[in-house]
Write a protein that holds these residues in place. Structure first.
Motif, PDB file in Angstrom:
ATOM      1  N   ASN A  91       0.825  -1.215   0.000  1.00 38.77           N
ATOM      2  CA  ASN A  91       0.000   0.000   0.000  1.00 38.77           C
ATOM      3  C   ASN A  91       0.854   1.258   0.000  1.00 38.77           C
ATOM      4  OD1 ASN A  91      -2.456  -1.354  -0.022  1.00 38.77           O
ATOM      5  ND2 ASN A  91      -2.577  -1.486   2.205  1.00 38.77           N
ATOM      6  N   ARG A  94       2.973   1.096  -3.641  1.00 39.74           N
ATOM      7  CA  ARG A  94       2.276   0.999  -4.922  1.00 39.74           C
ATOM      8  C   ARG A  94       2.094   2.402  -5.526  1.00 39.74           C
ATOM      9  NH1 ARG A  94      -3.085   2.430  -4.710  1.00 39.74           N
ATOM     10  NH2 ARG A  94      -3.948   2.768  -2.627  1.00 39.74           N
ATOM     11  N   ARG A  96       0.427   5.507  -6.948  1.00 39.67           N
ATOM     12  CA  ARG A  96      -0.858   6.160  -6.694  1.00 39.67           C
ATOM     13  C   ARG A  96      -0.726   7.626  -7.081  1.00 39.67           C
ATOM     14  NH1 ARG A  96       0.067   9.337  -2.516  1.00 39.67           N
ATOM     15  NH2 ARG A  96       1.677   8.776  -0.989  1.00 39.67           N
TER      16      ARG A  96
END
Length: 299
Positions: A91, A94, A96
């Motif tokens: 999270n 990654r 984004r």
């Protein structure tokens, strides 16, 4: 053979009649024996041994089950921790979209490292555009780049203390001449530790056109007569964590004191010098293109 008899006619004590019991109940002439307890037979012993082995086996099985359960629990907890950590790491890492705050931070960091990341010729281009008379576009030519120096050694004393108190890191300088080689302009880039420090220093710097960056002359060139006394005017502009100073004079060596106040001989000089300084400030603080995602252009 007949038994000997005593003179009294009775049998002798050692010749008592066989089978006759003595007063203690033992047979006459025989040793008494103690009867032993009957020992356990082999079948009983085998059954007891088998029961003991069975108890030990069952106890071992229970211990093994407990051990296997504990190991399984430890492995399960460890796997869960690793899984949660992996999920958290994915999270975090990654790709984004960047938030507005992250985009602003990216811009500030990119601008702040340009003075180190760029070569000296990137900070001070070989040619810089400026506006001449009648707003005609002309080009100033770079004569030379001075070695990097401490901020206090490249400006007037009144400015040096102010820069040092606001965390000035270093000073970069270069000297240009206008397209006609009539004007000499030294541009100095003071690198502050961050934009907030630059803003604070700018608020106290003032606009005294007699003090600022010290000129840099290069012997054997048209700039060799440009010194502190030859400065006609100085100025500065803030950009990011930088204060970009500029000072200008005449290539013929005339001093500021030699020019009467009523004569506006440098009506073209200062606009050219100011334009060159602004161009270099623009290069340094030009907002970079920000990638849309944390790992480039793909989220």
């Amino acid at each position: 053979m007949k038994a000997r008899r005593s003179t009294s006619g009775l049998p002798r004590a050692d010749e008592a009649t066989p089978g006759r019991s003595n007063p203690l109940g033992a047979s006459t002439g025989r040793r008494s024996r103690v009867r032993a307890w009957p020992g356990a037979n082999s079948r009983t012993r085998a059954a007891a041994k088998e029961r003991a082995e069975m108890v030990a086996l069952q106890q071992g099985i229970r211990f093994r089950r407990i051990f296997v359960t504990l190991v399984g629990a430890v492995v399960a907890v460890s796997a869960l921790v690793v899984l949660l950590g992996t999920i958290g790491l994915l999270n975090e890492t990654r790709s984004r979209p960047l938030t507005p705050a992250e985009q602003n931070t990216y811009k500030q960091e990119e601008i702040a490292r340009r003075w180190q990341a760029w070569p000296a010729t990137g900070v001070f281009p070989e040619e810089v555009k400026y506006l001449g008379l009648d707003r005609a576009q002309q080009y100033a030519r770079r004569v030379g780049i001075a070695p990097e120096t401490a901020c206090g050694k490249a400006v007037d004393a009144s400015v040096a203390g102010l820069l040092d108190s606001h965390g000035c890191v270093t000073m970069l300088r270069a000297t240009y001449v206008d397209q006609t080689s009539t004007f000499v302009i030294t541009v100095g880039v003071a690198v502050l530790k961050d934009e907030e420090s630059r803003v604070s220093a700018s608020e106290q710097l003032g606009q005294d056109d007699r003090v600022g960056v010290l000129p840099v002359a290069f012997p054997g060139t048209v700039t060799e007569r440009f010194g502190t006394e030859q400065r006609q005017r100085t100025g500065w502009v803030g950009a990011g964590p930088y204060i970009v100073f500029s000072t200008a004079g005449y290539a013929d060596g005339r001093t500021r004191a030699a020019v009467p106040p009523e004569e506006i001989l440098h009506s073209e000089l200062w606009p050219a010098a100011k334009s060159i300084g602004n161009q270099i400030a623009y290069f340094l603080a030009d907002p970079p293109k920000v990638p849309p995602c944390t790992q480039g252009n793909v989220c």
